[in-house]
Design a protein around this motif. Structure first.
Motif, PDB file in Angstrom:
ATOM      1  N   ALA A  63       0.803  -0.903  -0.144  1.00 18.19           N
ATOM      2  CA  ALA A  63      -0.026   0.037  -0.161  1.00 18.19           C
ATOM      3  C   ALA A  63       0.808   1.354  -0.024  1.00 18.19           C
ATOM      4  O   ALA A  63       0.524   2.360  -0.681  1.00 18.19           O
ATOM      5  N   LYS A  64       1.917   1.254   0.717  1.00 22.03           N
ATOM      6  CA  LYS A  64       2.980   2.447   0.763  1.00 22.03           C
ATOM      7  C   LYS A  64       3.586   2.441  -0.419  1.00 22.03           C
ATOM      8  O   LYS A  64       3.649   3.528  -0.924  1.00 22.03           O
ATOM      9  N   ARG A  65       3.683   1.457  -1.224  1.00 26.64           N
ATOM     10  CA  ARG A  65       4.727   1.460  -2.614  1.00 26.64           C
ATOM     11  C   ARG A  65       3.812   2.182  -3.386  1.00 26.64           C
ATOM     12  O   ARG A  65       3.924   3.142  -4.378  1.00 26.64           O
ATOM     13  N   ARG A  66       2.258   1.929  -3.616  1.00 25.66           N
ATOM     14  CA  ARG A  66       1.432   2.276  -4.387  1.00 25.66           C
ATOM     15  C   ARG A  66       1.157   3.733  -4.178  1.00 25.66           C
ATOM     16  O   ARG A  66       0.319   4.412  -5.025  1.00 25.66           O
ATOM     17  N   ALA A  67       1.102   4.160  -2.836  1.00 21.41           N
ATOM     18  CA  ALA A  67       0.687   5.586  -2.529  1.00 21.41           C
ATOM     19  C   ALA A  67       1.925   6.619  -2.421  1.00 21.41           C
ATOM     20  O   ALA A  67       1.764   7.462  -2.055  1.00 21.41           O
ATOM     21  N   ALA A  68       2.919   6.172  -3.408  1.00 23.65           N
ATOM     22  CA  ALA A  68       4.095   7.084  -3.292  1.00 23.65           C
ATOM     23  C   ALA A  68       3.709   8.434  -3.810  1.00 23.65           C
ATOM     24  O   ALA A  68       4.410   9.328  -3.608  1.00 23.65           O
ATOM     25  N   ASP A  69       2.638   8.497  -4.736  1.00 21.95           N
ATOM     26  CA  ASP A  69       2.515   9.904  -5.218  1.00 21.95           C
ATOM     27  C   ASP A  69       0.985  10.340  -4.677  1.00 21.95           C
ATOM     28  O   ASP A  69       0.556  11.227  -5.017  1.00 21.95           O
ATOM     29  N   THR A  70       0.665   9.710  -3.635  1.00 23.47           N
ATOM     30  CA  THR A  70      -0.457  10.231  -2.783  1.00 23.47           C
ATOM     31  C   THR A  70      -0.364  10.234  -1.325  1.00 23.47           C
ATOM     32  O   THR A  70       0.876  10.225  -0.762  1.00 23.47           O
ATOM     33  N   TYR A  71      -1.606  10.012  -0.413  1.00 23.85           N
ATOM     34  CA  TYR A  71      -1.331   9.680   0.707  1.00 23.85           C
ATOM     35  C   TYR A  71      -1.727   8.442   1.266  1.00 23.85           C
ATOM     36  O   TYR A  71      -2.849   8.273   0.880  1.00 23.85           O
ATOM     37  N   TYR A  72      -1.156   7.558   2.143  1.00 27.13           N
ATOM     38  CA  TYR A  72      -1.272   6.454   2.659  1.00 27.13           C
ATOM     39  C   TYR A  72      -2.030   6.697   4.301  1.00 27.13           C
ATOM     40  O   TYR A  72      -1.193   6.987   5.027  1.00 27.13           O
ATOM     41  N   ALA A  73      -3.398   6.584   4.209  1.00 27.18           N
ATOM     42  CA  ALA A  73      -3.991   6.853   5.465  1.00 27.18           C
ATOM     43  C   ALA A  73      -4.157   5.812   6.510  1.00 27.18           C
ATOM     44  O   ALA A  73      -5.154   5.479   6.953  1.00 27.18           O
ATOM     45  N   SER A  74      -3.038   5.290   6.794  1.00 20.61           N
ATOM     46  CA  SER A  74      -2.963   4.122   7.592  1.00 20.61           C
ATOM     47  C   SER A  74      -3.223   4.610   9.073  1.00 20.61           C
ATOM     48  O   SER A  74      -2.677   5.512   9.589  1.00 20.61           O
ATOM     49  N   HIS A  75      -4.072   4.171   9.955  1.00 17.54           N
ATOM     50  CA  HIS A  75      -4.485   4.288  11.205  1.00 17.54           C
ATOM     51  C   HIS A  75      -3.348   4.020  12.213  1.00 17.54           C
ATOM     52  O   HIS A  75      -3.199   4.879  13.201  1.00 17.54           O
ATOM     53  N   CYS A  76      -2.554   3.189  11.899  1.00 10.50           N
ATOM     54  CA  CYS A  76      -1.295   2.820  12.920  1.00 10.50           C
ATOM     55  C   CYS A  76      -0.037   3.861  12.516  1.00 10.50           C
ATOM     56  O   CYS A  76       0.607   4.074  13.412  1.00 10.50           O
TER      57      CYS A  76
END
Length: 211
Positions: free
Chosen positions: A35-48
């Protein structure tokens, strides 16, 4: 982006909402990395990872204080994976303490599935799948913080078996509470602990997640 082991019913709900579901082989940590890799150009809204998430979960402490009129339980049993609820609880109670609204902390006890007891050891080879998939986290990113909260509040670490989780899940259903299996972990920990009567176990996840 989800684990390929995610319950089919959860995936179906995502698809019904129009999401493109990408299944990843491996652990929840593997999924997070993808998910972080795919979110390189956006924001990864992980709760942790997101510190502002705890500003939401801390309201659990406020609501508990309000609904008990300040007479907080002695101990609270919480299912713990990445620890966002237990850390939010601590933040809320700390703010209430600093504001002079309470004069003691409830003990915050972390309950985990025995198959994935990541707070007790770091050896991921000893960890196995669990029906409590909501807390199937082999490497909690905030593990030191979680352990500090348990120590500070004089709480406990409790592990429960798959059989104990399933039994409590069925017991809750018989009482009219339809929860996801992860939510039954707290009840199983409370039963196993021989705790005082003045304890609280929140039901953290609705059964519709499994429907």
């Amino acid at each position: 982006v989800v684990s390929e082991n995610t319950s089919p019913n959860k995936i179906r709900q995502l698809e019904m909402l129009g999401a493109e579901v990408i299944k990843i082989a491996g652990t929840r940590e593997d999924v997070a990395e993808e998910a972080k890799r795919r979110a390189a150009d956006t924001y990864y809204a992980s709760h942790c990872y997101n510190p502002f998430f705890f500003q939401g979960t801390k309201t659990f402490a406020y609501e508990l204080w309000e609904q008990t009129e300040g007479k907080l339980p002695e101990e609270i049993f919480l299912p713990v994976g990445n620890g966002t609820l237990i850390l939010g609880c601590f933040l809320g109670f700390m703010e209430l303490m600093e504001a002079g609204m309470i004069d003691y902390f409830p003990r915050l006890t972390a309950v985990q599935a025995e198959n994935c007891a990541s707070l007790l050891h770091d050896d991921t080879e000893k960890m196995n799948p669990t029906i409590a998939e909501g807390i199937a986290v082999k490497k909690p990113v905030r593990k030191p913080e979680i352990l500090n909260v348990v120590r500070y509040t004089k709480g406990r670490l409790i592990c429960v078996t798959e059989e104990e989780i399933l039994s409590c899940w069925q017991m809750l259903a018989g009482m009219g509470f339809y929860v996801e299996k992860t939510s039954a972990v707290g009840i199983a920990g409370w039963i196993k602990s021989n705790s005082p009567k003045n304890s609280l176990v929140p039901l953290t996840g609705h059964g519709l997640k499994n429907s």
